[in-house]
Design an enzyme around this catalytic site. Structure first.
Site, PDB file in Angstrom:
ATOM      1  N   GLY A  99       0.830  -1.214   0.000  1.00  0.00           N
ATOM      2  CA  GLY A  99       0.000   0.000   0.000  1.00  0.00           C
ATOM      3  C   GLY A  99       0.857   1.255   0.000  1.00  0.00           C
ATOM      4  O   GLY A  99       0.514   2.261   0.613  1.00  0.00           O
ATOM      5  N   ALA A 100       1.987   1.189  -0.724  1.00  0.00           N
ATOM      6  CA  ALA A 100       2.964   2.283  -0.670  1.00  0.00           C
ATOM      7  C   ALA A 100       2.487   3.552  -1.364  1.00  0.00           C
ATOM      8  O   ALA A 100       3.077   4.619  -1.165  1.00  0.00           O
ATOM      9  CB  ALA A 100       4.275   1.824  -1.292  1.00  0.00           C
ATOM     10  N   THR A 101       1.436   3.440  -2.205  1.00  0.00           N
ATOM     11  CA  THR A 101       0.959   4.657  -2.860  1.00  0.00           C
ATOM     12  C   THR A 101      -0.323   5.169  -2.190  1.00  0.00           C
ATOM     13  O   THR A 101      -0.962   6.088  -2.680  1.00  0.00           O
ATOM     14  CB  THR A 101       0.677   4.392  -4.361  1.00  0.00           C
ATOM     15  OG1 THR A 101      -0.222   3.275  -4.435  1.00  0.00           O
ATOM     16  CG2 THR A 101       1.950   4.060  -5.116  1.00  0.00           C
ATOM     17  N   LEU A 146      -2.478   6.588   3.766  1.00  0.00           N
ATOM     18  CA  LEU A 146      -1.837   6.470   5.090  1.00  0.00           C
ATOM     19  C   LEU A 146      -0.314   6.563   4.961  1.00  0.00           C
ATOM     20  O   LEU A 146       0.354   7.232   5.756  1.00  0.00           O
ATOM     21  CB  LEU A 146      -2.232   5.149   5.755  1.00  0.00           C
ATOM     22  CG  LEU A 146      -1.668   4.965   7.152  1.00  0.00           C
ATOM     23  CD1 LEU A 146      -2.435   5.826   8.154  1.00  0.00           C
ATOM     24  CD2 LEU A 146      -1.727   3.509   7.588  1.00  0.00           C
ATOM     25  N   LYS A 153       1.351   8.074   2.671  1.00  0.00           N
ATOM     26  CA  LYS A 153       1.693   9.458   2.318  1.00  0.00           C
ATOM     27  C   LYS A 153       1.598  10.392   3.522  1.00  0.00           C
ATOM     28  O   LYS A 153       2.503  11.174   3.791  1.00  0.00           O
ATOM     29  CB  LYS A 153       0.676   9.887   1.251  1.00  0.00           C
ATOM     30  CG  LYS A 153       1.143  10.951   0.323  1.00  0.00           C
ATOM     31  CD  LYS A 153       0.272  10.997  -0.921  1.00  0.00           C
ATOM     32  CE  LYS A 153      -1.188  11.281  -0.604  1.00  0.00           C
ATOM     33  NZ  LYS A 153      -2.089  11.082  -1.719  1.00  0.00           N
ATOM     34  N   ASP A 199       0.834  -7.495  -7.379  1.00  0.00           N
ATOM     35  CA  ASP A 199      -0.587  -7.824  -7.324  1.00  0.00           C
ATOM     36  C   ASP A 199      -0.738  -8.739  -6.105  1.00  0.00           C
ATOM     37  O   ASP A 199      -0.130  -9.822  -6.061  1.00  0.00           O
ATOM     38  CB  ASP A 199      -0.968  -8.538  -8.638  1.00  0.00           C
ATOM     39  CG  ASP A 199      -2.423  -8.966  -8.638  1.00  0.00           C
ATOM     40  OD1 ASP A 199      -2.998  -9.161  -7.538  1.00  0.00           O
ATOM     41  OD2 ASP A 199      -2.988  -9.122  -9.736  1.00  0.00           O
ATOM     42  N   ASP A 243      -2.823   0.467  16.947  1.00  0.00           N
ATOM     43  CA  ASP A 243      -3.953   1.313  17.296  1.00  0.00           C
ATOM     44  C   ASP A 243      -3.280   2.657  17.517  1.00  0.00           C
ATOM     45  O   ASP A 243      -2.568   2.833  18.511  1.00  0.00           O
ATOM     46  CB  ASP A 243      -4.621   0.819  18.585  1.00  0.00           C
ATOM     47  CG  ASP A 243      -5.827   1.670  18.945  1.00  0.00           C
ATOM     48  OD1 ASP A 243      -5.663   2.906  19.019  1.00  0.00           O
ATOM     49  OD2 ASP A 243      -6.922   1.132  19.152  1.00  0.00           O
ATOM     50  N   HIS A 244      -3.450   3.582  16.592  1.00  0.00           N
ATOM     51  CA  HIS A 244      -2.568   4.758  16.638  1.00  0.00           C
ATOM     52  C   HIS A 244      -2.778   5.608  17.895  1.00  0.00           C
ATOM     53  O   HIS A 244      -1.920   6.390  18.255  1.00  0.00           O
ATOM     54  CB  HIS A 244      -2.651   5.584  15.349  1.00  0.00           C
ATOM     55  CG  HIS A 244      -3.828   6.502  15.261  1.00  0.00           C
ATOM     56  ND1 HIS A 244      -5.071   6.078  14.886  1.00  0.00           N
ATOM     57  CD2 HIS A 244      -3.949   7.827  15.505  1.00  0.00           C
ATOM     58  CE1 HIS A 244      -5.902   7.102  14.893  1.00  0.00           C
ATOM     59  NE2 HIS A 244      -5.251   8.191  15.265  1.00  0.00           N
ATOM     60  N   HIS A 299      -9.937   2.490  19.794  1.00  0.00           N
ATOM     61  CA  HIS A 299      -9.272   3.641  20.426  1.00  0.00           C
ATOM     62  C   HIS A 299      -9.809   3.937  21.825  1.00  0.00           C
ATOM     63  O   HIS A 299      -9.049   4.150  22.767  1.00  0.00           O
ATOM     64  CB  HIS A 299      -9.442   4.912  19.581  1.00  0.00           C
ATOM     65  CG  HIS A 299      -8.954   4.790  18.170  1.00  0.00           C
ATOM     66  ND1 HIS A 299      -7.863   4.043  17.825  1.00  0.00           N
ATOM     67  CD2 HIS A 299      -9.408   5.335  17.002  1.00  0.00           C
ATOM     68  CE1 HIS A 299      -7.666   4.128  16.512  1.00  0.00           C
ATOM     69  NE2 HIS A 299      -8.592   4.902  15.996  1.00  0.00           N
ATOM     70  N   LYS A 330     -18.529  12.347  15.502  1.00  0.00           N
ATOM     71  CA  LYS A 330     -18.117  13.180  14.372  1.00  0.00           C
ATOM     72  C   LYS A 330     -19.024  14.402  14.332  1.00  0.00           C
ATOM     73  O   LYS A 330     -20.118  14.402  14.880  1.00  0.00           O
ATOM     74  CB  LYS A 330     -18.238  12.404  13.064  1.00  0.00           C
ATOM     75  CG  LYS A 330     -17.316  11.176  13.011  1.00  0.00           C
ATOM     76  CD  LYS A 330     -16.562  11.111  11.710  1.00  0.00           C
ATOM     77  CE  LYS A 330     -15.671   9.886  11.623  1.00  0.00           C
ATOM     78  NZ  LYS A 330     -14.246  10.173  11.847  1.00  0.00           N
ATOM     79  N   LYS A 386     -12.612  19.792  17.998  1.00  0.00           N
ATOM     80  CA  LYS A 386     -11.763  18.594  17.972  1.00  0.00           C
ATOM     81  C   LYS A 386     -11.080  18.510  19.330  1.00  0.00           C
ATOM     82  O   LYS A 386     -10.356  19.434  19.733  1.00  0.00           O
ATOM     83  CB  LYS A 386     -10.732  18.759  16.849  1.00  0.00           C
ATOM     84  CG  LYS A 386      -9.553  17.819  16.921  1.00  0.00           C
ATOM     85  CD  LYS A 386      -9.807  16.527  16.166  1.00  0.00           C
ATOM     86  CE  LYS A 386      -8.621  15.565  16.287  1.00  0.00           C
ATOM     87  NZ  LYS A 386      -8.980  14.180  16.100  1.00  0.00           N
TER      88      LYS A 386
HETATM   89  C1  BG6 Z   1      -9.265   6.713  12.854  1.00  0.00           C
HETATM   90  C2  BG6 Z   1     -10.702   6.664  12.428  1.00  0.00           C
HETATM   91  O1  BG6 Z   1      -8.865   5.478  13.389  1.00  0.00           O
HETATM   92  O2  BG6 Z   1      -9.084   7.732  13.836  1.00  0.00           O
HETATM   93  C3  BG6 Z   1     -11.156   8.002  11.895  1.00  0.00           C
HETATM   94  O3  BG6 Z   1     -10.869   5.668  11.442  1.00  0.00           O
HETATM   95  C4  BG6 Z   1     -10.855   9.099  12.898  1.00  0.00           C
HETATM   96  O4  BG6 Z   1     -12.535   7.995  11.583  1.00  0.00           O
HETATM   97  C5  BG6 Z   1      -9.416   9.031  13.368  1.00  0.00           C
HETATM   98  O5  BG6 Z   1     -11.100  10.343  12.253  1.00  0.00           O
HETATM   99  C6  BG6 Z   1      -9.186  10.007  14.506  1.00  0.00           C
HETATM  100  O6  BG6 Z   1      -7.823  10.055  14.803  1.00  0.00           O
HETATM  101  P1  BG6 Z   1      -7.175  11.331  15.517  1.00  0.00           P
HETATM  102  O7  BG6 Z   1      -5.751  10.933  15.740  1.00  0.00           O
HETATM  103  O8  BG6 Z   1      -7.327  12.473  14.555  1.00  0.00           O
HETATM  104  O9  BG6 Z   1      -7.953  11.571  16.768  1.00  0.00           O
END
Ligand code: BG6
Length: 489
Positions: free
Chosen positions: A10-12, A15, A17, A87, A179-180, A242, A343, A348
């Site tokens: 998925g280099a192009t 995420l 980028k 592929d 899980d970022h 999250h 959302k 934010k």
């Molecule tokens: C992602 C979700 O995991 O986290 C998105 O799929 C969401 O829908 C995003 O916008 C929120 O991440 P952050 O770091 O901007 O709070």
């Protein structure tokens, strides 16, 4: 650090980028990439190595928190990047890739340690993992690791199936589930702060804490992801992963020394095991299901969810969820945890608020006296801070309480991005801030009755105007217990 070949599927994609290349570049600037390091970017599109490197450079110039001061350091970084067409379903392409990888490793004189990063839709995980194994890409003498991104499944059963398939090619120790939110510096600080501050250890119990509020509000709507989002909703997109990870990180009690990754993950698992299960019949009482209607955000009119491109006019998908959870263990019994995410909210903000008890409330407080609760607030994003809200009296107006804040703030340019922390940890083989399968499975297990109750329409869908703090029912969830969401303007 071990020599590493970083194989990126998925280099192009978006995420790569926006997040992966800038994170790698910042790790490079900080001297945190291995000396012998190669990246093989893979995609369906034909690209020359030069064009690929130009794309990576463009992503760094557009999204990196730090910009290259001179061309030479950037060139040294880009030198590591190569591109191959692949592929996903064609084993021949993996065989060809193996030859290229081996040639490169031989040229560098490097041990064949390989990290496979799957920045692609989850529907491709199983095929890729089994082709990596079948081609021999993962049978070299060095270590191998698989990095995957959420979603890990769509419900409990599909998550179990996915895990079963992946574990045919990689062991649990080799799978790094991103899980970022676990990469966010303030979330990582939760563990360190608790371990290194006896005052926090002493306070971290139901003796002192009245309730915990965990919020992740966003101003964006469904954006261009209708096809994905309308099938998952806030409950799968944010809550199951999250939000429950934030809960685990806040609620763990760690021993008073540097914990191993095993200790941290075992304690997190214990939190999930102690979470009081929710029965389908009780979901409507403890969970609020919301969907945004048209409204205004920061002065701009925005459409309602069902008028967004790609969303059916009768979609009952949730864009907001609030829930009350209870952890039934020695430390937390009786402390409600309120969690919400949505959302198209007013602002934010991702934060955790700990509201402390007022032990003397009944005996000393006059009915008309408005006291301000003590709060400990962790702002996670977009800004990072820790604030202790104490209460004092205003000298001008004797008798009136006013809040006093003790603040710590980070300079946001100095703070690494979540992906820098996580990619660095994956390269080092440190799994502390990755989701273990046990956590993922327990999270799905806890969430499953909510999914069932939503599907069976047992929970009313509440609409809320875009640009607000969600449906009124979310306020009522707390008001019922005598609380309110702190910091809602
Ligand atoms: C992602 C979700 O995991 O986290 C998105 O799929 C969401 O829908 C995003 O916008 C929120 O991440 P952050 O770091 O901007 O709070």
């Amino acid at each position: 650090m071990d020599a590493t070949t970083f194989v990126l599927f998925g280099a192009t994609g978006d995420l790569a980028k926006r997040k992966i290349y800038p994170a790698m570049y910042n790790l490079f600037v900080d001297g945190k990439l291995p000396q012998a390091f190669s990246v093989f970017g893979l995609g369906r599109r034909e690209l020359t190595d030069e064009k690929f490197r130009a794309n990576v450079e463009h992503s760094i110039r557009t999204f990196s928190r730090r910009q290259p001061a001179d061309g030479s350091s950037l060139n040294a970084f880009l030198e590591a990047f190569r591109y191959s067409v692949l592929d996903i379903g064609r084993i021949e392409d993996y065989n060809k890739l193996l030859q290229l990888v081996e040639q490169r490793e031989a040229a560098l004189g490097a041990d064949p340690n390989r990290l496979f990063y799957l920045s692609v839709g989850p529907e491709f995980f199983e095929t890729i993992a089994s082709n990596i194994q079948a081609s021999g890409l993962s049978s070299a003498a060095g270590w191998k690791r698989l990095v995957i991104e959420k979603p890990f499944g769509h419900d409990l059963q599909s998550a179990r199936n996915l895990n079963k398939h992946l574990s045919r090619s990689f062991t649990e120790d080799e799978i790094f589930r991103i899980d970022h939110y676990l990469g966010k510096p303030m979330v990582q600080k939760l563990e360190i702060l608790q371990q290194s501050n006896p005052v926090l250890q002493a306070l971290w119990t139901n003796r002192h804490i009245a309730n915990v509020q965990i919020t992740a509000n966003e101003t964006v709507g469904v954006e261009e992801r209708a096809g994905y989002y309308d099938h998952v909703g806030a409950v799968r997109d944010m809550f199951q992963n999250h939000m429950l990870q934030l809960l685990m990180m806040l609620a763990i009690h760690l021993p008073n020394h540097n914990s191993t990754s095993d200790e941290v993950r075992t304690k997190k698992k214990k939190v999930m095991e102690a979470l009081e299960p929710l029965f389908k019949e009780d979901v409507a009482f403890n969970v609020v299901r919301g969907q945004y209607a048209a409204g205004e955000i920061q002065g701009k009119a925005v459409a309602g969810y069902t008028s967004e491109p790609g969303i059916a006019a009768d979609s009952a998908n949730d864009t907001f969820i609030a829930a009350k959870l209870q952890i039934d263990d020695y430390f937390w019994r009786g402390v409600p945890f309120y969690i919400r995410t949505g959302k198209r909210m007013k602002e934010k903000s991702t934060r955790i608020v700990i509201e402390f008890k007022e032990p003397l409330k009944q005996s000393s407080q006059k009915n008309d006296e408005r006291r301000i609760p003590n709060l400990l607030v962790f702002e996670i994003s977009p800004n990072e801070s820790i604030t202790l809200q104490l209460s004092t009296r205003d000298p001008q107006h004797r008798g009136e309480f006013k809040p006093m804040f003790i603040d710590f703030r980070s300079d946001s340019h100095e703070v690494p991005e979540a992906y820098e922390n996580l990619i660095g940890d994956a390269l080092n083989g440190d799994p502390t801030f990755f989701a273990h399968w046990d956590e993922v499975e327990l999270s799905w297990k806890w969430v499953q009755p909510i999914l069932d109750a939503f599907t069976e329409n047992l929970v009313p869908l509440q609409t809320y105007a875009a640009g607000t703090y969600g449906p009124a029912a979310s306020d009522e969830l707390l008001a019922r217990d005598g609380y309110r969401w702190q910091f809602d303007a």
